[in-house]
Design an enzyme around this catalytic site. Structure first.
Site, mmCIF file in Angstrom:
data_model
loop_
_atom_site.group_PDB
_atom_site.id
_atom_site.type_symbol
_atom_site.label_atom_id
_atom_site.label_comp_id
_atom_site.label_asym_id
_atom_site.label_seq_id
_atom_site.Cartn_x
_atom_site.Cartn_y
_atom_site.Cartn_z
ATOM 1 N N LYS A 141 0.808 -1.155 0.160
ATOM 2 C CA LYS A 141 0.153 0.104 0.065
ATOM 3 C C LYS A 141 0.825 1.377 0.065
ATOM 4 O O LYS A 141 1.558 1.481 1.019
ATOM 5 C CB LYS A 141 -1.120 0.026 1.230
ATOM 6 C CG LYS A 141 -1.708 -1.273 1.310
ATOM 7 C CD LYS A 141 -2.569 -1.235 2.646
ATOM 8 C CE LYS A 141 -1.550 -1.437 3.760
ATOM 9 N NZ LYS A 141 -2.585 -1.804 5.032
ATOM 10 N N THR A 166 -8.257 9.021 8.247
ATOM 11 C CA THR A 166 -7.948 7.743 7.767
ATOM 12 C C THR A 166 -7.762 6.653 8.838
ATOM 13 O O THR A 166 -7.340 5.435 8.467
ATOM 14 C CB THR A 166 -6.647 7.869 6.966
ATOM 15 O OG1 THR A 166 -5.545 8.292 7.596
ATOM 16 C CG2 THR A 166 -7.026 8.675 5.691
ATOM 17 N N GLY A 189 -7.869 3.408 10.729
ATOM 18 C CA GLY A 189 -8.791 2.124 10.494
ATOM 19 C C GLY A 189 -8.600 1.652 9.110
ATOM 20 O O GLY A 189 -8.941 0.680 8.683
ATOM 21 N N THR A 190 -7.700 2.567 8.464
ATOM 22 C CA THR A 190 -7.727 2.197 6.922
ATOM 23 C C THR A 190 -7.199 0.637 6.516
ATOM 24 O O THR A 190 -7.637 -0.065 5.631
ATOM 25 C CB THR A 190 -7.123 3.165 6.147
ATOM 26 O OG1 THR A 190 -7.384 4.432 6.438
ATOM 27 C CG2 THR A 190 -6.795 2.994 4.714
ATOM 28 N N GLY A 191 -6.022 0.612 7.170
ATOM 29 C CA GLY A 191 -5.511 -0.761 6.781
ATOM 30 C C GLY A 191 -6.237 -2.135 7.375
ATOM 31 O O GLY A 191 -6.271 -3.000 6.901
ATOM 32 N N CYS A 192 -7.117 -1.882 8.645
ATOM 33 C CA CYS A 192 -7.813 -2.957 9.020
ATOM 34 C C CYS A 192 -8.971 -3.198 8.276
ATOM 35 O O CYS A 192 -9.405 -4.327 7.979
ATOM 36 C CB CYS A 192 -8.201 -2.580 10.579
ATOM 37 S SG CYS A 192 -6.863 -2.137 11.627
#
Length: 261
Positions: A173, A205, A207-210
């Site tokens: 990412k 942003t 919590g984007t990865g989760c």
């Protein structure tokens, strides 16, 4: 209904971790179950405290859900330390858990460390080789490949290095860069796919990865191939960021409940 497991930390603020995962899984019409690795005192301003679960508690949770439910996919988030990584590896192999999405969470958006440094080798050598796909951000990718001091590196090059660790596929990412496009790089050992979306001017942003990794797990559970699962999830997270929710005074979360295409 397809069942998906999340193995991650709890975010009391509801924007990341287990809470983000379960909301996302529900939005994709899958049944989400959870194994909690750590409890955080957390809100939109940051992490104020962490209590990591013991190896035994994590093992008991894994045994409990894996002897009863039938999971079509799973994802890992915050694993905190080497003991937890090792028990997740052990149970993944014992129960032949499939479609494992590994989000190698190391540092929160707020800058708080969520994985002990000595656990990184266990993550690389034991867990990542079991993964269907890994989803590191660029900073995590550099740590995993030893490129921390490199100011710039081609996404293709780092994706190829990560693939050598043994997963079936890699999604690097690149959204933390300052480019006009948020570009991610998918690599499955034979083909590269650049996935881009316009950069959204927002700090909300959390919590984007989760959310992205749980969306990928949900799509895999629904039967989509890897690349399609990633593309659908990329579209979802872009919309979730664009329609983020204002619930606190700090770095607010993405909207886990935006309409799924």
């Amino acid at each position: 209904m397809k069942q998906v497991l999340t193995i991650a930390g709890s975010d009391s603020g509801g924007g990341a971790g287990i809470q983000a995962d379960l909301k996302t899984m529900t939005n994709f019409a899958t049944y989400g179950a959870s194994v909690i690795t750590a409890v955080t005192a957390q809100n939109t301003l940051g992490v104020q405290g962490v209590r990591v679960m013991s190896r035994n508690v994590v093992a008991r949770q894994l045994d409990s859900v894996l002897t009863d439910l039938s999971f079509s996919a799973a994802k890992t988030g915050m694993l905190a330390n080497q003991d937890i990584i090792e028990v997740v590896v052990e149970k993944t192999q014992e129960y032949q858990l499939k479609n494992l999405v590994v989000d190698p969470v190391m540092v929160a958006t707020s800058g708080d460390v969520l994985l002990e440094e000595e656990a990184i080798s266990s993550l690389k050598e034991q867990l990542i080789p079991l993964a269907k796909i890994i989803t590191p951000n660029l900073k995590e990718a550099k740590v995993l490949t030893g490129y921390e001091k490199e100011a710039t590196i081609e996404l293709k090059e780092i994706a190829q290095e990560l693939f050598q660790l043994g997963p079936e596929a890699v999604l690097v990412k690149g959204g933390h860069s300052q480019a006009e496009q948020a570009v991610d790089m998918f690599y499955d050992g034979t083909q590269y796919h650049e996935l881009s979306a316009p950069r959204i001017d927002t700090n909300d942003t959390h919590g984007t990865g989760c959310t992205l990794s749980s969306a990928i797990a949900s799509n895999l559970a629904l039967g989509y191939d890897l690349l399609t699962a990633v593309k659908r999830s990329k579209e979802f997270i872009t919309k979730a960021i664009k329609e983020g929710v204002k619930v606190g005074t700090g770095n607010n979360p993405v909207n886990h409940l935006v309409k799924v295409n």
